[in-house]
Design a protein around this motif. Structure first.
Motif, PDB file in Angstrom:
ATOM      1  N   GLY A 279       0.836  -1.193   0.000  1.00  0.00           N
ATOM      2  CA  GLY A 279       0.000   0.000   0.000  1.00  0.00           C
ATOM      3  C   GLY A 279       0.865   1.234   0.000  1.00  0.00           C
ATOM      4  N   GLY A 280       0.230   2.379   0.157  1.00  0.00           N
ATOM      5  CA  GLY A 280       0.943   3.650   0.141  1.00  0.00           C
ATOM      6  C   GLY A 280       0.990   4.274  -1.233  1.00  0.00           C
ATOM      7  N   SER A 281       0.924   3.439  -2.265  1.00  0.00           N
ATOM      8  CA  SER A 281       0.843   3.879  -3.653  1.00  0.00           C
ATOM      9  C   SER A 281       0.360   2.691  -4.463  1.00  0.00           C
ATOM     10  N   SER A 414       5.015   9.332  -3.557  1.00  0.00           N
ATOM     11  CA  SER A 414       6.218   8.915  -4.266  1.00  0.00           C
ATOM     12  C   SER A 414       6.917   7.834  -3.465  1.00  0.00           C
ATOM     13  N   GLY A 415       6.891   6.613  -3.969  1.00  0.00           N
ATOM     14  CA  GLY A 415       7.519   5.499  -3.260  1.00  0.00           C
ATOM     15  C   GLY A 415       6.930   5.250  -1.897  1.00  0.00           C
ATOM     16  N   GLY A 416       5.624   5.534  -1.738  1.00  0.00           N
ATOM     17  CA  GLY A 416       4.964   5.330  -0.457  1.00  0.00           C
ATOM     18  C   GLY A 416       5.059   6.511   0.487  1.00  0.00           C
ATOM     19  N   PRO A 443       4.011  10.817 -13.494  1.00  0.00           N
ATOM     20  CA  PRO A 443       4.212   9.369 -13.428  1.00  0.00           C
ATOM     21  C   PRO A 443       5.680   8.969 -13.475  1.00  0.00           C
ATOM     22  N   ASP A 444       5.999   7.922 -12.707  1.00  0.00           N
ATOM     23  CA  ASP A 444       7.356   7.391 -12.666  1.00  0.00           C
ATOM     24  C   ASP A 444       7.258   5.882 -12.511  1.00  0.00           C
ATOM     25  N   GLY A 448       6.224   5.343  -8.791  1.00  0.00           N
ATOM     26  CA  GLY A 448       4.799   5.639  -8.909  1.00  0.00           C
ATOM     27  C   GLY A 448       4.584   7.062  -9.370  1.00  0.00           C
ATOM     28  N   GLU A 449       5.123   7.991  -8.600  1.00  0.00           N
ATOM     29  CA  GLU A 449       5.100   9.407  -8.958  1.00  0.00           C
ATOM     30  C   GLU A 449       6.394  10.052  -8.488  1.00  0.00           C
TER      31      GLU A 449
END
Length: 516
Positions: A279-281, A414-416, A443-444, A448-449
């Protein structure tokens, strides 16, 4: 539901299986009786150092077993452990220590010099205690505590864990988590993730995250062994999962990507792994499919949670991950756990029909007491008949599954890690060449972002992308610092002057779905 002191679980298992392994950290293993003794010594040391009910202790380190000891010790003294994100800049760390009015700072050796440099600007701090390393002071501090320590009278609504969330005002807020809120979370998490007394629960998420501290307390509550990982080094974590016989673990999606890149990821013994949470992203679907192949016997759980809810409150369970009839649910946030009600409301707080997009509100014993020292922010978050506004927008389908479609407050994940644009904008706008700025997530594939600053320059001024990034890096944590900067002649605004971030995002997210 009867609310029990959070430390009652520790007492229960120390009495029931005193010699069984309770916690592990590196080469340290403590039995339940030994762990309880250390928690009580921590509480006694707090009292001997002048900590009183309502006081705050600040803890600054990477994951460390002494952080859990301090959290549980604070639950006995009536104080609260304010766990600080060690990735923050010095200015941000100083702000939180002062906001918490901490009397004691317990600090890991890597961060001792940073705190020492801040001492002149920390008026409430009476003592700094180094934990770990060659100059460890923590063990001597424990030994100096009084043996006559008596726990304070139990109040279920006493805050003992204070975790900071970034806010849209640009300054973090301390969410006050209580015996009531975390006891309710324990019950929901134990049922939701099938924790049992023989579970081996890996805590790899940072303890300054609710996903680290609350995940650990859930395992402790049911008598599971807790394995604390200081930092996520993929090969080392996979080694630990195998060697310790880990049954339960939780990671952000980016970490699963790191695991999958390991050459020996599929050649290990994962026979004991039962629960893998994330989770987290959002989990990219290709990563999800690869995980299902790599750990075919593990149950995967996607979680939706927040600090203000003491952790997770909605879960997409293992059956949903392999439900060929409903593949669309893989991008949902699952369904609320027992004990939590979720509704979708419009801007006036009116409940919306199934399928319509609005803001998610939750009603649960899990919600925070409020924000430390922020009555106005608390009143904005806790509304009506004990409802908590999540700040997330989305819809609910006819099966009760939650689909998050946007961020009410434009948060970037970003990365949670949560990044609020206002925090970054406040720093960017301080540059003399910047006239206007909007910060968005783009987006990455890895994180994730990532953070992007879209900047309007002062007439006649000039600054490069690299110069602006350096400017931000000096004042912000690395994950908050913009990774890229674009320049516009003006920002799009509506008739009232509000920046239209959705319009700015469009070209970056074209052809991709924006999730939270």
């Amino acid at each position: 539901m009867t609310i029990a002191p959070i430390t009652s679980h520790l007492d229960r298992w120390a009495d029931a299986k005193p010699d069984a392994r309770a916690v592990s950290y590196g080469d340290i293993d403590y039995s339940w009786s030994r762990f309880r003794a250390r928690v009580h010594a921590n509480a006694a040391a707090q009292c001997a150092t002048g900590i009183e009910p309502g006081d705050r202790i600040a803890f600054l380190d990477k994951n460390n077993l002494t952080c859990l000891e301090t959290t549980l010790g604070a639950a006995l003294t009536g104080a609260a452990n304010a766990v600080i994100n060690f990735r923050l800049s010095a200015a941000e760390i100083g702000y939180i220590i002062n906001d918490a009015q901490a009397k004691i700072v317990i600090v890991g050796p890597e961060f001792a010099e940073l705190v020492d440099g801040l001492r002149a600007s920390l008026p409430t701090v009476q003592r700094v205690i180094v934990t770990g390393g060659d100059d460890d002071e923590y063990e001597a501090w424990l030994a100096a505590g009084s043996e006559a320590f008596e726990p304070v009278a139990f109040d279920p609504d006493t805050c003992f864990l204070q975790l900071y969330t970034s806010g849209t005002t640009g300054h973090p807020k301390g969410a006050m988590l209580t015996h009531r809120s975390l006891d309710a979370h324990n019950a929901a998490a134990v049922a939701g993730f099938n924790f049992t007394a023989d579970s081996v629960n890996m805590v790899a998420m940072p303890l300054f995250h609710v996903g680290g501290s609350s995940w650990s307390l859930a395992g402790i509550s049911v008598g599971a062994q807790t394995v604390v990982v200081r930092e996520v080094v993929p090969t080392a974590v996979l080694d630990e999962i195998e060697a310790r016989g880990v049954t339960h673990a939780f990671f952000v999606p980016a970490v699963y990507g790191f695991f999958l890149a390991e050459p020996r990821v599929a050649d290990r013994d994962y026979s004991r792994v039962r629960c893998l949470g994330y989770g987290g992203s959002p989990m990219p679907l290709p990563t999800m499919r690869a995980c299902l192949q790599t750990w075919p016997r593990a149950d995967f759980y996607q979680v939706y949670g927040m600090t203000e809810m003491s952790g997770v409150f909605s879960v997409l369970g293992p059956d949903d991950h392999r439900d060929a009839a409903h593949p669309e649910r893989l991008v949902s946030a699952g369904r609320p756990l027992p004990g939590t009600t979720v509704k979708v409301v419009d801007s006036d707080g009116n409940t919306l029909p199934v399928g319509e997009v609005g803001e998610f509100w939750t009603q649960s014993q899990q919600h925070m007491l409020g924000y430390w020292g922020r009555p106005e922010a608390t009143a904005e978050a806790l509304v009506g008949d004990d409802w908590l506004r999540t700040g997330d927008a989305g819809r609910m389908d006819d099966g009760g599954y939650l689909f998050i479609s946007d961020r009410v407050k434009d948060m970037i994940i970003s990365g949670g890690e949560n990044v609020y644009p206002a925090e970054v904008e406040r720093v960017v706008i301080e540059h003399a060449a910047v006239a206007d700025v909007a910060v968005i997530g783009v987006p990455d594939d890895k994180w994730g972002e990532t953070v992007k600053a879209v900047v309007v320059l002062v007439d006649g001024a000039s600054v490069t992308e690299a110069e602006l990034i350096v400017h931000c890096r000096a004042q912000l944590a690395g994950y908050k610092t913009p990774k890229s900067v674009d320049f516009l002649s003006e920002l799009p605004r509506n008739p009232t002057g509000k920046v239209l971030k959705r319009e700015i995002r469009k070209k970056y997210w074209e052809g991709r779905t924006l999730h939270t």
